[in-house]
Motif scaffolding. Sequence first.
Motif: not given
Lengths: 362, 370
Positions: A176-177, A179-181, A183-184, A186
């Motif tokens: 999750x970390x 994917x989340x970062x 996305x950030x 990106x």
Amino acid sequence: MLVAQETGAPVGGTEPPSTRPPGPRRRILTAAVALTALLAVLMVLSLLIGTGSSPVARAWDFLMGDPSARADAQLRLAVLDVRLPRTLAAVLVGVSLGAAGCLLQAVTRNPLAETGLLGVNSGAALGVVIGLTYFGVRSSYALLGWALAGGMTASAVVLLLAASGRAAASPLRLVLAGSALGATFHGMTSYVLLSTQSTFDTFRYWTIGSLAGVKTSDTYPLIPLVVTGLLVAFGSARPLAALALGDDGARALGHRPGLIRVVVAGAVTLLAGSAVAIAGPIAFLGLLAPHAARAVTGPRMAAQLALSALIAADVMIAADIFARVAIRPWDTPVSVLLAFVGGPLLIWIARSRRLSTAGGTA
Amino acid sequence: MTDPIADGGTAARTPSPTSSAAPDVTPPDSLVLRTGALSWLFPRRGSLVAVALGALILVLVALGTFASSTGMGFTETLAGLFGTGDPATVILVQDFRLPRIAVGVLVGAALGIAGCLTQTLAGNRLATPDIIGVNEGATAAVVASVVGSSTGMIGEWWLGPVGAVLAAALVVLCAGGAGHRGHRVLVVGIGVSTVVGAVTDLVMSRQNDNTAGGVFLWTVGSLSGRDWSVGTPLLLLLLVLLPFALAAGNRLQLLRFDDDTAAGLGVPVRRVRALALALAVVLSGAAAGIGGPIAFVALAAPVLADRLGGRSRVPVLASGLVGGALIAGADALGRVIAPVEIPVGVVTSVLGGPFLLWVLFRPERGAGRG
């Protein structure tokens, strides 16, 4: 009905039914030897085939040490200064991505994990965009540096976040970390690109991923990183195999799951970061190779790593050769060929056997 | 079928259970409504969460309308929303601002529900609908429309959804079955979407920079210029599919154990999987086609909904509401933070990540479940 008809057909098998099927060890060894031989053949082909006007036969003479061919300056340039670095880079990138993908899928216990998961790719892209936009970087070497720095930084942030707190670096936290970062980063990249047209035009070609124009001098500094990553990877094969039993099982065997995860993720960062820096974001290979390797090895971790690296190197170099001849005289971006070679391969693997789901994170 | 008790044989009827000392099997945290033979279970916390999220969305929509206003007071904006202000304001608010925000909420809801279904199906947080090729399919269709047109403009709005659903259908065909927990479809999806994406890249790399820039703006995920012409079909689609999605979520709950257990409990395992997958494909395809491939909502919404509603249920409705709230909030923010409008997809990715991490990694009172 069909089966009954098939049994009536003459059996074309060569083995008498008494011989036992080869054990997993022999199967793995055979696969490893075959893949290595294939790699050698592909490397030679990669030196012979190019976008330029030098014919294959002449290049062969050059490799065989034919004096007249050796004296040909243009040929020398094509083989030694263009194709050799490209070949080495393809092997380096392939081995890195294959090993990194395998490590990451093992450590997150998630068969959908690919090397972009730790934010390496999106971080590298952000690094490249920042370098292009705010620092006026144009040389390939400098871009490589920015990509590497971006990828490493991003990955370090993800790891720090995932390892903070009490449930240190559980697989789900890592996923999750990442994917989340990812996305950030990106999103930040998109924002910078939307605001500066000139950067976008250069970045378009970087993001497609290509080995065209790789110089040997560019890739040398990365070799120590890749070697370190590989050493850590093979060193952690046994702890990783224990992790497959789940955290409690691994602890019972005397391992420390949180530590294993952080160390292995560090190795993934070194490998994937180097690969992205050389060839742009080619995440797909890191997902494909472990699946292909598992089809042969089953759960054996060290063998999985080795085969995954070999398969990825083979696929990468094959895709790069195709990239040179697909639309002559232009180079097709290697990521496109990788998709055309690897996509069907992945589909075939997925269809041909029950995927070991390696206990997906719920 | 003939009625087995057509001859008035009352003995064939199942005897009603004795109500003497029936054990209380009401799940905790639920409210039971009974009227005669019918009864409903209402999850207390889940219902509260849903109502709260609905209210939050309404507030965000109002704020979003206000945020896009130039020199319009908040009370004026509200009056415009309720249709009580002066006619010009009402037209401005209701015909120009409200539609795109509403479309954003609908897109978010569709993404959230689709994400919840696929994640639950695979038991894997990385199993978002983007994996089964909807984004690549939508992008490919849009690129094809741009390349094929003489004007270099993006074509009809329905091209995106159609491309998305076609790509996903291709994935399901190639996979030839869901495989263990849907993993075969997912892995095949990665393969197919990579190929489709590569073709698109190849076509794009031969376009001039202006066309590429226009398509890039679309692939970031933007709501600018969306109105009821796309909102109404999406709303109808959501209304029609929501009951099915809720039913599928209910059944998927039982698949959380393993297939044998689920089959033992009377769940038609394969049918439920196929239904959940089909719903996810249609919903996320429509969303990706209309809003562009907005990043991250399908991954984050179910995770957040799970955290809000407790983990005993599959939070289909809550995921949809969280998705809607995420996009409504991101769209409003995108118009406030910078002098130029930032596309909603950029905001969701830049801020959605940290937001998700903050929610997940806060020190909890209970046992840490990372």
